[in-house]
Design a protein around this motif. Structure first.
Motif, PDB file in Angstrom:
ATOM      1  N   ALA A  23     -24.433  61.807  27.391  1.00 55.04           N
ATOM      2  CA  ALA A  23     -24.824  63.112  26.869  1.00 55.04           C
ATOM      3  C   ALA A  23     -26.090  62.941  26.044  1.00 55.04           C
ATOM      4  O   ALA A  23     -26.224  61.981  25.286  1.00 55.04           O
ATOM      5  CB  ALA A  23     -23.707  63.717  26.012  1.00 55.04           C
ATOM      6  N   ASN A  24     -27.018  63.900  26.196  1.00 56.50           N
ATOM      7  CA  ASN A  24     -28.260  63.865  25.427  1.00 56.50           C
ATOM      8  C   ASN A  24     -28.899  65.247  25.481  1.00 56.50           C
ATOM      9  O   ASN A  24     -29.725  65.541  26.351  1.00 56.50           O
ATOM     10  CB  ASN A  24     -29.219  62.805  25.977  1.00 56.50           C
ATOM     11  CG  ASN A  24     -30.392  62.558  25.061  1.00 56.50           C
ATOM     12  OD1 ASN A  24     -30.433  63.064  23.941  1.00 56.50           O
ATOM     13  ND2 ASN A  24     -31.357  61.788  25.531  1.00 56.50           N
ATOM     14  N   PRO A  78     -31.987  66.213  28.527  1.00 59.01           N
ATOM     15  CA  PRO A  78     -30.929  66.230  29.546  1.00 59.01           C
ATOM     16  C   PRO A  78     -31.244  65.377  30.769  1.00 59.01           C
ATOM     17  O   PRO A  78     -30.329  64.905  31.451  1.00 59.01           O
ATOM     18  CB  PRO A  78     -30.834  67.720  29.913  1.00 59.01           C
ATOM     19  CG  PRO A  78     -31.398  68.443  28.730  1.00 59.01           C
ATOM     20  CD  PRO A  78     -32.470  67.554  28.189  1.00 59.01           C
ATOM     21  N   GLN A  79     -32.537  65.174  31.073  1.00 58.97           N
ATOM     22  CA  GLN A  79     -32.879  64.395  32.260  1.00 58.97           C
ATOM     23  C   GLN A  79     -32.455  62.934  32.150  1.00 58.97           C
ATOM     24  O   GLN A  79     -32.360  62.241  33.165  1.00 58.97           O
ATOM     25  CB  GLN A  79     -34.380  64.474  32.511  1.00 58.97           C
ATOM     26  CG  GLN A  79     -34.876  65.858  32.890  1.00 58.97           C
ATOM     27  CD  GLN A  79     -36.364  65.867  33.194  1.00 58.97           C
ATOM     28  OE1 GLN A  79     -36.958  64.811  33.461  1.00 58.97           O
ATOM     29  NE2 GLN A  79     -36.974  67.033  33.163  1.00 58.97           N
ATOM     30  N   SER A  80     -32.196  62.469  30.928  1.00 63.27           N
ATOM     31  CA  SER A  80     -31.794  61.070  30.760  1.00 63.27           C
ATOM     32  C   SER A  80     -30.301  60.862  30.972  1.00 63.27           C
ATOM     33  O   SER A  80     -29.847  59.714  31.061  1.00 63.27           O
ATOM     34  CB  SER A  80     -32.181  60.577  29.359  1.00 63.27           C
ATOM     35  OG  SER A  80     -31.415  61.241  28.364  1.00 63.27           O
ATOM     36  N   VAL A  81     -29.517  61.951  31.056  1.00 64.45           N
ATOM     37  CA  VAL A  81     -28.071  61.829  31.232  1.00 64.45           C
ATOM     38  C   VAL A  81     -27.766  61.213  32.601  1.00 64.45           C
ATOM     39  O   VAL A  81     -28.343  61.596  33.627  1.00 64.45           O
ATOM     40  CB  VAL A  81     -27.390  63.200  31.091  1.00 64.45           C
ATOM     41  CG1 VAL A  81     -25.883  63.092  31.384  1.00 64.45           C
ATOM     42  CG2 VAL A  81     -27.614  63.759  29.688  1.00 64.45           C
ATOM     43  N   GLY A  82     -26.859  60.254  32.603  1.00 67.02           N
ATOM     44  CA  GLY A  82     -26.512  59.546  33.823  1.00 67.02           C
ATOM     45  C   GLY A  82     -27.391  58.357  34.120  1.00 67.02           C
ATOM     46  O   GLY A  82     -27.130  57.618  35.084  1.00 67.02           O
ATOM     47  N   LYS A  83     -28.417  58.127  33.300  1.00 69.17           N
ATOM     48  CA  LYS A  83     -29.316  57.007  33.522  1.00 69.17           C
ATOM     49  C   LYS A  83     -28.816  55.763  32.792  1.00 69.17           C
ATOM     50  O   LYS A  83     -28.077  55.844  31.817  1.00 69.17           O
ATOM     51  CB  LYS A  83     -30.731  57.351  33.042  1.00 69.17           C
ATOM     52  CG  LYS A  83     -31.301  58.624  33.648  1.00 69.17           C
ATOM     53  CD  LYS A  83     -31.319  58.579  35.166  1.00 69.17           C
ATOM     54  CE  LYS A  83     -31.947  59.850  35.723  1.00 69.17           C
ATOM     55  NZ  LYS A  83     -31.922  59.875  37.214  1.00 69.17           N
TER      56      LYS A  83
END
Length: 798
Positions: A686-687, A691-696
């Motif tokens: 979560a960020n 949001p684009q960094s979520v799952g990275k």
């Protein structure tokens, strides 16, 4: 790491094991006395148990750990103190070159962009430096020849250590004399480093010495010194990417200086770039000297005091190596240049030199009791002060700057930190450590950091400063109370419970910046300086944060040689004063901190099984770390000036597996093996800010780490060892766009092979030869790691 051996085999042990057993007799005077009382309880003496020679840590320690003794370290190439950690499980050390002052720690769930999660002590005194962007622990305050042992603890499972222990805690213990002792070591190194078609040799030497004595009166004293003169391989390269609007390099123009030497490659994200040479003070020549004096006195067999004073100096000169040559073969340092096809403009600052002059002082006092059982108490105070720190940066290229010219001076004089620890510990009689008994630790802790970093214009960067251009400053303080109890539920079952309550306060936060015009901004104040410029000051209000960290660990000795352990720990890591207030702006870099950063909160779990056989030991650990508000330092070097931002990331989760296997004489008499491997899965869950960094993948946490150290001693004179260090895929971009990591600027995978051979010429003299990175592989943690490096070493002892 000490290898397991049956006590019954001691009569046949080779010379190395005899020395290890001798060290076990020293540790009650060395490791135990050097630490605080609570740490004594954790760093128990090395003991021959009913089955094996165990690690030097107490059986009920809530954290899993690894240890290396001074004799273990003789099996590897060790130049700087942090080299002691390079084969330890699930650990990264960002040691860019020999003599690096900023060797930061990376661990299970954090990378080297998060130095606040690496906690380091020497003899119970804190050496963690949380004052700079990339400041690692002050390893410089440790003399390699004085190291008695190094212990590493994983995760926030012990209430005894501050919140920064949510990552990794390193405890170094220096020698204390049994009588009159002396030893010295002279080491030289040389490496041939090639990059971008440029090759050169870099080298240096080090003298490390120790002398100590223990008198019948109860007085002991030691002196240790370290002198080092070393030169690094190039650390940085000046490069330019394609024009963002056209997607291509700018075309050549009439009047551009035609040059040769431009090298084209792809950056970590796969984009085309041109490289012009080693820049930004790329080659670091450092001369360092350290002197440490220690003394202790036993007033009675149960009451002891000790004191320590260390001084460290550093004189650094940073130079550059452009690749560019004009038609006459002269070096080109700046200006509009072209290779006949593409055009580039190289600023004067790209190949400007720099220097640094430092003097640090570290002092400490310890008072403690030492009863065999019952209550003991200790008081530990330390003070680390930067007496002088002047970083001078030229504005002009190196040839012009050698004669002077404008520049910038940045100081950190007077900054530093101090710690105070008051502990009380209760331990039952050794033979009565049975059902229903408790080993209790209570403590109060305080640490305080002071940071003041002004920068001033220097009309002549070689000689002095004048007008203040920028400054950032602040203070932080942590006060904590903690309790930890190891409760023997039954003979084979121990429950350890702990609680740490911490209060964080920051004051005097301030940023100053000289600007051409002053725009209205909430809280900012502007003052006209009379030269058409303004001094913009931005003070920050006092902040207070608090956090509670419960801990629990259950250890079950399922069999005499099998221990199962389950541990939970919450850790609260408060932001460092530098992370809150740093606002540095230079010609080549900008730092944007956040004065409203939240504390990192880690909830960690670990399940482990440790099995001892006659000649080997195996530990398997499953770990899970869920961090809220993780503090991330992310740099963008694709722009000039580069930009570093500090921010909170809402949630990061890491889980994985560790395997640690140690053997002695299992396959061949005299052969020891230390093998470890770690597999990690670390991602942003979560960020809200990004949001684009979520799952990275989380930055700089390798998916795989593995190490092997094999040492063979056919007799008491000879030793040969083979070391293997492997770090797998990791990311350096928040969106994992660095698809080309095996280049300068990337965080690459690597496999390094190290070799060492030593011979005991006589009982007092030893000669050794070694190679690090024997196959000359390239590896990068943004900066390139050293190439093949040859070591020569001679050691004498009395």
């Amino acid at each position: 790491m000490s290898s397991p051996i049956f006590a019954g085999h001691c009569a046949a042990l080779p010379h190395r094991r005899t020395l290890v057993l001798a060290l076990s007799a020293l540790f009650p005077l060395g490791a135990a006395q050097a630490q605080g009382v609570a740490t004594d309880q954790q760093l128990a003496p090395v003991l021959i148990t009913g089955a094996s020679l165990r690690s030097g840590l107490a059986a009920h320690l809530p954290s899993n750990s690894v240890s290396k003794t001074a004799e273990d370290l003789r099996d590897q190439n060790l130049f700087n103190p942090e080299d002691a950690l390079k084969y330890l499980p699930n650990t990264s050390i960002r040691k860019r070159y020999i003599g690096d002052r900023n060797s930061m720690i990376g661990g299970r769930s954090f990378g080297t962009l998060q130095p606040g999660r690496g906690l380091a002590y020497v003899d119970g005194y804190l050496i963690s430096n949380f004052l700079g962007r990339f400041d690692g622990p002050r390893w410089n305050m440790i003399t390699p020849e004085a190291i008695a042992r190094v212990d590493m603890l994983y995760g926030p499972f012990s209430a005894i250590y501050p919140g920064n222990s949510i990552g990794t805690t390193v405890v170094t213990t220096e020698r204390e004399p049994r009588g009159l002792e002396a030893s010295a070591r002279l080491t030289g190194y040389s490496q041939r480093f090639s990059q971008y078609g440029q090759a050169d040799s870099y080298g240096g030497h080090q003298l490390s010495a120790y002398v100590g004595n223990r008198l019948d009166s109860g007085l002991w004293y030691t002196a240790s010194l370290n002198h080092q003169n070393s030169t690094s391989q190039p650390m940085n390269y000046y490069s330019a990417g394609v024009n963002a609007k056209t997607g291509a390099f700018d075309p050549a123009k009439p009047g551009d200086k035609i040059v040769t030497g431009i090298v084209y490659d792809r950056d970590p994200k796969g984009a085309a770039r041109a490289v012009f040479g080693a820049s930004g003070g790329a080659i670091d020549h450092t001369v360092q000297d350290m002197l440490k004096l220690k003394a202790g006195y036993a007033f009675t067999p149960e009451l002891m005091a000790s004191a320590m004073l260390g001084l460290w100096t550093n004189d650094t000169q940073n130079s550059n190596r452009p690749f560019l040559r004009d038609a006459a073969g002269h070096t080109v340092w700046s200006g509009a240049v072209s290779d006949g096809v593409n055009r580039f403009v190289i600023p004067d600052s790209a190949f400007a030199p720099s220097s640094r002059d430092e003097l640090h002082r570290h002092g400490g006092l310890t008072l403690k009791t030492r009863y065999a059982s019952g209550w003991n108490a200790s008081l530990v105070y330390s003070n680390y002060r930067i007496l002088r720190d002047i970083a001078a940066q030229a504005n002009l290229p190196e040839p012009q700057a050698q004669a002077g010219g404008e520049g910038l001076w940045t100081r950190r004089d007077g900054t530093g930190w101090n710690t105070l620890e008051l502990q009380a510990a209760y331990s039952p009689v050794a033979g009565d450590w049975g059902d229903g008994r408790h080993a209790l630790t209570l403590g109060l802790h305080r640490n305080a950091y002071l940071l003041n970093s002004p920068s001033r214009k220097a009309p002549n960067w070689l000689s002095g400063e004048t007008v203040l251009t920028q400054s950032y400053s602040g203070r932080s303080e942590v006060i904590a109370a903690y309790a930890q109890d190891a409760w023997k539920l039954q003979q084979d079952l121990t429950l350890t419970l702990g609680l740490r309550q911490e209060q964080f306060r920051t004051t005097d936060g301030l940023q100053l910046l000289r600007v051409a015009s002053c725009k209205a901004e909430a809280g900012a104040q502007c003052q006209a300086m009379g030269d058409g410029s303004f001094q913009r000051s931005l003070p920050y209000a006092e902040r207070k944060l608090s956090g509670a960290s419960p801990k629990a660990s259950l250890a079950w000795m399922a069999q005499p040689d099998l221990t199962l352990k389950a541990s939970f720990g919450r850790g609260v890591r408060f932001p460092n004063v530098e992370e809150l207030y740093n606002g540095t702006f230079t010609a080549t870099s900008q730092t944007q901190s956040d004065p409203n950063l939240k504390a990192e909160r880690s909830n960690a779990l670990e399940f482990s099984a440790e099995k001892d056989w006659e000649l080997q030991r195996l530990r398997v650990s499953l770990f899970h770390d869920d961090v809220r508000d993780a503090i991330l330092r992310q740099s963008d070097t694709s722009v000039l000036p580069s930009v570093t931002r500090v921010s909170n990331v809402d949630r990061v989760r890491t889980y994985g597996l560790e395997l640690v296997w140690q053997t002695q004489d299992l396959f061949i008499q005299g052969l020891s093996l230390d093998v470890n491997a770690a597999f990690a899965h670390s991602k942003v869950l979560a960020n809200a800010r990004d949001p684009q960094s979520v799952g990275k993948w989380w930055l700089r946490v390798p998916k795989v780490r593995a190490n092997v150290l094999a040492a063979y001693r056919p007799n008491s004179r000879w030793m040969a060892s083979l070391g293997l260090r492997h770090s797998g895929r990791a990311y350096n971009d928040s969106y994992n766009l660095d698809s080309n990591p095996n280049v300068y600027g990337g965080v690459s995978s690597f496999t390094f092979v190290d070799l060492r051979c030593s011979v005991q010429l006589s009982p007092k003299f030893e000669l050794a030869l070694g190679l690090d990175n024997a196959t000359d592989r390239r590896g990068y943690q943004a900066h390139p790691y050293p190439g093949r490096t040859l070591f020569t070493e001679i050691r004498a002892r009395y």
